[in-house]
Design an enzyme around this catalytic site. Structure first.
Site, PDB file in Angstrom:
ATOM      1  N   SER A  35      85.800  17.558  -7.540  1.00 24.37           N
ATOM      2  CA  SER A  35      86.413  18.869  -7.345  1.00 24.37           C
ATOM      3  C   SER A  35      87.400  19.191  -8.452  1.00 24.37           C
ATOM      4  O   SER A  35      88.072  18.307  -8.970  1.00 24.37           O
ATOM      5  CB  SER A  35      87.147  18.913  -5.999  1.00 24.37           C
ATOM      6  OG  SER A  35      87.828  20.135  -5.882  1.00 24.37           O
ATOM      7  N   LYS A  50      84.498  15.454   0.591  1.00 20.34           N
ATOM      8  CA  LYS A  50      84.446  16.639  -0.283  1.00 20.34           C
ATOM      9  C   LYS A  50      84.171  17.902   0.537  1.00 20.34           C
ATOM     10  O   LYS A  50      84.767  18.954   0.305  1.00 20.34           O
ATOM     11  CB  LYS A  50      83.366  16.442  -1.362  1.00 20.34           C
ATOM     12  CG  LYS A  50      83.062  17.684  -2.204  1.00 20.34           C
ATOM     13  CD  LYS A  50      84.218  17.999  -3.124  1.00 20.34           C
ATOM     14  CE  LYS A  50      84.192  19.330  -3.839  1.00 20.34           C
ATOM     15  NZ  LYS A  50      82.984  19.931  -4.269  1.00 20.34           N
ATOM     16  N   HIS A 109      87.292  18.802   2.206  1.00 24.25           N
ATOM     17  CA  HIS A 109      88.149  19.421   1.188  1.00 24.25           C
ATOM     18  C   HIS A 109      87.794  20.899   1.045  1.00 24.25           C
ATOM     19  O   HIS A 109      88.655  21.771   1.064  1.00 24.25           O
ATOM     20  CB  HIS A 109      87.992  18.698  -0.152  1.00 24.25           C
ATOM     21  CG  HIS A 109      88.503  19.486  -1.331  1.00 24.25           C
ATOM     22  ND1 HIS A 109      87.788  20.537  -1.886  1.00 24.25           N
ATOM     23  CD2 HIS A 109      89.659  19.418  -2.016  1.00 24.25           C
ATOM     24  CE1 HIS A 109      88.491  21.076  -2.866  1.00 24.25           C
ATOM     25  NE2 HIS A 109      89.628  20.412  -2.971  1.00 24.25           N
ATOM     26  N   ASN A 110      86.510  21.182   0.910  1.00 19.21           N
ATOM     27  CA  ASN A 110      86.087  22.575   0.696  1.00 19.21           C
ATOM     28  C   ASN A 110      86.380  23.442   1.915  1.00 19.21           C
ATOM     29  O   ASN A 110      86.777  24.597   1.769  1.00 19.21           O
ATOM     30  CB  ASN A 110      84.598  22.638   0.366  1.00 19.21           C
ATOM     31  CG  ASN A 110      84.318  22.203  -1.056  1.00 19.21           C
ATOM     32  OD1 ASN A 110      85.065  21.415  -1.621  1.00 19.21           O
ATOM     33  ND2 ASN A 110      83.256  22.695  -1.633  1.00 19.21           N
ATOM     34  N   GLU A 122      89.925  24.177   1.953  1.00 20.82           N
ATOM     35  CA  GLU A 122      90.145  25.184   0.895  1.00 20.82           C
ATOM     36  C   GLU A 122      89.877  26.593   1.451  1.00 20.82           C
ATOM     37  O   GLU A 122      90.654  27.526   1.202  1.00 20.82           O
ATOM     38  CB  GLU A 122      89.207  24.848  -0.269  1.00 20.82           C
ATOM     39  CG  GLU A 122      89.176  25.831  -1.395  1.00 20.82           C
ATOM     40  CD  GLU A 122      88.071  25.457  -2.405  1.00 20.82           C
ATOM     41  OE1 GLU A 122      87.949  24.276  -2.766  1.00 20.82           O
ATOM     42  OE2 GLU A 122      87.315  26.356  -2.799  1.00 20.82           O
TER      43      GLU A 122
END
Ligand code: 2AM
Length: 478
Positions: free
Chosen positions: A128, A185, A188-189, A192
């Protein structure tokens, strides 16, 4: 140059930048791309570097030291499987295939198994930080075959973002078996998505309730970026308010169509939260907010028919801005609390041993959600690696308690002024639900038992003992 340290396949921007990053740290990198002309083009654009352009996968494989490490930066989906199938017969036992794309974690679980069965090792890693991160230092979240990690640890940690007082702590650590890295990940997204939507809601409240100008927004976000909210996303939001559209001479942000696009990783996180049965409400609301934004023509039609309040906030402007800041901070804490609860549920489901302190550190630098407060999350999990919910850590309990009056005031004000704030509200509802020992599901269970004889448990009897009532008969008797 016959003994390259690592190879990379897929010379789109992320791939190219990762190659340049590796090369700049002293590694010899072999490269290949399906459209072979891009190989020569790339090498031509970067003369004098320790790069080997290859015109076939055979040549690429032949140029590597053993065990071979081949990183694939191709389009997520069938392209990864196609490439793996082409590479497999060219490799020897112990060689390592690395997928650095945004692959869906069940694919990574499957690929790890298939590759290990073939005597090779597999890594599926989240990367990322966008194009700039790939070049200068991304956040790297590797999972897959644990035996592969010692072979790539040095390269990955050298190219990753660094944090800490001496800027020497890498934002890259082994996450866990098979799909664990891609899962982290994905989370994480999703987070976000939540962070971005929360910032947009703060903007919408302040724009509509107070009528702040873009110049004022610059100052507000600049101020916010000096405190608890300090983060990459707050910083870029601040800077967006300075950009003028050359065509009209007005602020560019006001010229942009209010329809958000998405690539799907936030949706994947929400879908899997439903599969696991955990309430990741903020991310889900953030995904829905993008969906509603996408229905722009329908909203424009509805605006002419459906009315609501039109007033402005009449209280103290500076105090209200501060209240919105606190509401944003408290909501953000809830979002991360939900994200880590989902990670723990996934870890239990897939038998991953996740280190939540390390995961916070991976997100501390390089990636889109990088923020000062991830340091506080790291401290919370370092203090108690089995922390059940971030909200129960002293630091965060104090933070949400302090923010609570402002948080409630902002949400109540937005409701009165008719301003949509799905993520702010979801955060507060989650907080208010989670902090209650008793919720109205007693009534819900009664309803289920009434119409479907689904049975219920009693507060005053041991758990697991099921009861059923003939509600219609009981009504007559009562
Ligand atoms: P291309 O330049 O030949 O299109 C991002 O799309 C990267 O993935 C590009 O480098 C692209 O190669 C590569 N890619 C897409 N599909 C692929 C496939 N089936 N096999 C190999 N590379 C592929």
């Amino acid at each position: 140059m016959s003994q390259c340290d690592i190879a990379l396949v897929g010379l789109a921007v992320m791939g190219e930048n990762l190659v340049l990053n590796m090369e700049s740290r002293g590694y010899h990198v072999a490269v290949f791309n399906r459209t072979v002309s891009k190989v020569d083009d790339f090498i031509g654009r970067h003369p004098g570097k320790q790069l080997k352009g290859c015109h076939s996968l055979k040549e690429l494989v032949g140029s590597l030291k053993s065990p071979r490490k081949i990183m694939m930066m191709v389009k997520a989906g069938p392209a990864v499987d196609d490439l793996m199938n082409e590479l497999r017969p060219l490799l020897s036992p112990g060689d390592i295939l690395i997928d650095g794309g945004n692959s869906f974690f069940p694919d990574t679980i499957r690929r790890t198994k298939e590759i290990e069965q073939a005597g090779l090792l597999f890594i599926g890693t989240g990367v990322s930080g966008g194009e700039e991160g790939a070049l200068k230092g991304p956040s790297i979240m590797p999972g897959g075959s644990p035996a592969a990690w010692p072979h790539v640890k040095e390269i990955f940690q050298k190219i990753s973002a660094k944090v800490g007082p001496n800027n020497d702590v890498p934002c890259c650590e082994w996450v866990g078996n098979d799909g664990a890295g891609q899962y982290v990940k994905m989370v994480h997204n999703g987070i976000e998505y939540g962070d971005m939507q929360l910032i947009c809601e703060a903007y919408f409240i302040l724009k509509n309730a107070l009528g702040l100008t873009n110049e004022e927004f610059y100052k507000v976000f600049d101020e916010w970026n000096r405190g608890e909210l300090e983060s990459y996303l707050i910083e870029i939001t601040r800077d967006i308010f300075t950009v003028i559209d050359p065509e009209t001479g007005e602020h560019l942000v006001d010229k942009i169509l209010d329809t958000a696009q998405q690539k799907g990783t936030g949706k994947w996180m929400s879908q899997h939260a439903l599969d696991l049965g955990v309430p990741t409400t903020l991310v889900t609301e953030a995904v829905y907010a993008r969906c509603l934004s996408g229905a722009q023509p329908a909203r424009v039609r509805a605006e002419k028919i459906l009315s609501g309040p039109t007033g402005k906030y009449t209280g103290d402007k500076a105090k209200f801005i501060e209240a919105v800041r606190q509401a944003l901070y408290a909501s953000k804490i809830c979002s991360y609390a939900q994200g880590f609860v989902q990670l723990a549920a996934a870890a239990a489901e897939f038998k991953w041993e996740l280190n939540y302190g390390n995961i916070s550190l991976l997100w501390r630098g390089g990636c889109i959600i990088r923020a000062r407060f991830l340091e506080d999350i790291k401290k919370a999990f370092d203090k108690n690696p089995k922390l059940e919910n971030l909200l129960l850590d002293d630091f965060f309990t104090t933070a949400v308690t302090k923010a609570q009056p402002s948080w409630r005031h902002v949400i109540a004000t937005a409701a009165e002024l008719g301003l949509p704030i799905p993520c702010f509200s979801a955060a507060l509802s989650y907080f208010d639900g989670y902090r209650r020992g008793r919720l109205p599901a007693n009534l819900l269970q009664a309803q289920r038992d009434y119409f479907g004889a689904h049975t219920y448990e009693r507060l005053d009897k041991p758990r697991g003992e099921m009861f059923h009532t003939d509600w219609i008969r009981a009504r007559k008797l009562s």
